[in-house]
Design a protein around this motif. Structure first.
Motif, PDB file in Angstrom:
ATOM      1  N   UNK A 171       0.837  -1.197   0.000  1.00 22.75           N
ATOM      2  CA  UNK A 171       0.000   0.000   0.000  1.00 22.75           C
ATOM      3  C   UNK A 171       0.872   1.247   0.000  1.00 22.75           C
ATOM      4  N   UNK A 172       0.437   2.261  -0.738  1.00 20.16           N
ATOM      5  CA  UNK A 172       1.197   3.506  -0.814  1.00 20.16           C
ATOM      6  C   UNK A 172       0.936   4.364   0.418  1.00 20.16           C
ATOM      7  N   UNK A 173       1.992   4.937   0.963  1.00 10.68           N
ATOM      8  CA  UNK A 173       1.853   5.872   2.064  1.00 10.68           C
ATOM      9  C   UNK A 173       2.815   7.036   1.857  1.00 10.68           C
ATOM     10  N   UNK A 174       2.595   8.103   2.599  1.00  6.79           N
ATOM     11  CA  UNK A 174       3.412   9.305   2.550  1.00  6.79           C
ATOM     12  C   UNK A 174       3.748   9.661   3.987  1.00  6.79           C
ATOM     13  N   UNK A 175       4.935  10.234   4.207  1.00 12.63           N
ATOM     14  CA  UNK A 175       5.362  10.497   5.583  1.00 12.63           C
ATOM     15  C   UNK A 175       4.389  11.391   6.343  1.00 12.63           C
TER      16      UNK A 175
END
Length: 337
Positions: free
Chosen positions: A177-181
């Motif tokens: 799954x894509x995540x961002x900080x």
């Protein structure tokens, strides 16, 4: 057993028909199932588990230029591909003249039959040639969900009882799954595009909802299918990113199979009544479907028995942001209000 399904369009209708493939596979594990569909939707059907062959056509385009040599040549190639195999059953799941024509062109095996709807159902198109062409026309309950209509027609044509559970069989490659900080909970896809203006949700509502989701730790993902939808996505992205960088991300224009892969990596989807929203249902993602008309009984996820992860919300002239937000919370999403 060789079976041909005829469901040419539109995207939402094609997605609603996917469970038929899984029903037939469960009833007849050795069956070879082919499907005729508009070319634009063929990449998505390539993700349908157990489908033997997809036969693409472009009837929408061909009927606008039927007199040209190029169209006649393409039509001839399609007919040859369609008649490559002989079928024990041809099931017209669309109920229109164009689908009846395709069903009539298909080649039957000895003892094979063509099946079709005998009647119109509430809120759906229907044209008489579908039952004229059929060897067996099957009447179904008029007030019926689109998914159930297709499942019931196929089951009665082939003589089996479909399972109580609905399985779409839409498979996409597993990816992290894509995540961002700054948005650790991942993406929420906004499916704002629809073929009908009266199904759209106000632009200001999308921005306000996006801001709530950003605050809760989600990044907004914005797919599009044409230039008009791209402009809307850009407007939403500009509004959200003007508040905090990277709050929203635009997807490039993608074929349906690639779009399904991107959506599958999301933490959830919020969208209007559209084909891409129905893909979210088929992928079993947390999902809120927005209705400006009281038609969720026919196309929405609530009636499919898929659990609390997917729901619809209806109001006129359109649901408010609070109503959609509460529906999202009801999907079991863990957000910080």
């Amino acid at each position: 057993m060789k079976i041909l399904l005829v469901k040419l369009s539109s995207l939402g209708d094609v997605v609603h028909t996917l469970p038929v493939v899984q029903d037939i596979r469960a009833a007849f594990p050795g069956a070879l199932i082919d499907w005729v569909v508009e070319k634009a939707f063929a990449p998505l059907l390539a993700r349908s588990e157990g489908l033997h062959r997809v036969v693409p056509c472009e009837i929408r385009r061909w009927r606008k230029s039927f007199w040209t040599g190029a169209t006649r040549q393409e039509w001839g190639a399609f007919r040859a591909q369609l008649q490559q195999d002989a079928y024990d059953a041809v099931i017209d799941l669309q109920g229109l003249t164009k689908s009846a024509l395709v069903a009539r062109l298909a080649r039957l095996a000895p003892g094979g039959k063509r099946y079709a709807l005998a009647n119109q159902t509430d809120g759906s198109g229907y044209e008489a040639p579908t039952r004229w062409v059929a060897d067996v026309a099957i009447a179904v309950e008029p007030h019926i969900h689109a998914v159930r209509r297709s499942r019931e027609l196929a089951a009665r044509a082939l003589g089996y009882t479909p399972a109580a559970a609905t399985h779409f069989g839409l498979k996409v490659p597993a990816r992290p799954a894509k995540t961002h900080e700054h948005f650790p909970k991942g993406y929420i896809a906004f499916v704002h595009g629809t073929s009908r203006v009266d199904k759209e949700w106000p632009l200001s509502h999308w921005v306000a909802l996006g801001q709530r989701l950003n605050t809760a730790g989600y990044q907004v993902l914005l797919p599009h299918g044409n230039a008009a939808e791209l402009r809307t996505s850009q407007t939403i992205a500009e509004a959200l990113n003007g508040t905090a960088p990277d709050s929203a991300m635009l997807l490039p224009l993608l074929p349906l199979d690639a779009m399904a892969e991107e959506i599958a990596q999301c933490a959830g989807v919020i969208g209007v009544d559209s084909g891409v929203s129905h893909i979210a249902v088929a992928l079993d993602l947390p999902h809120v479907q927005i209705y400006n008309f009281d038609t969720a009984w026919r196309t929405g996820p609530d009636a499919l028995g898929l659990g609390g992860r997917q729901t619809s919300v209806f109001a006129q002239p359109a649901p408010g942001v609070d109503a959609v937000w509460q529906a999202w919370l009801a999907c079991g999403a863990e957000v910080n209000a």
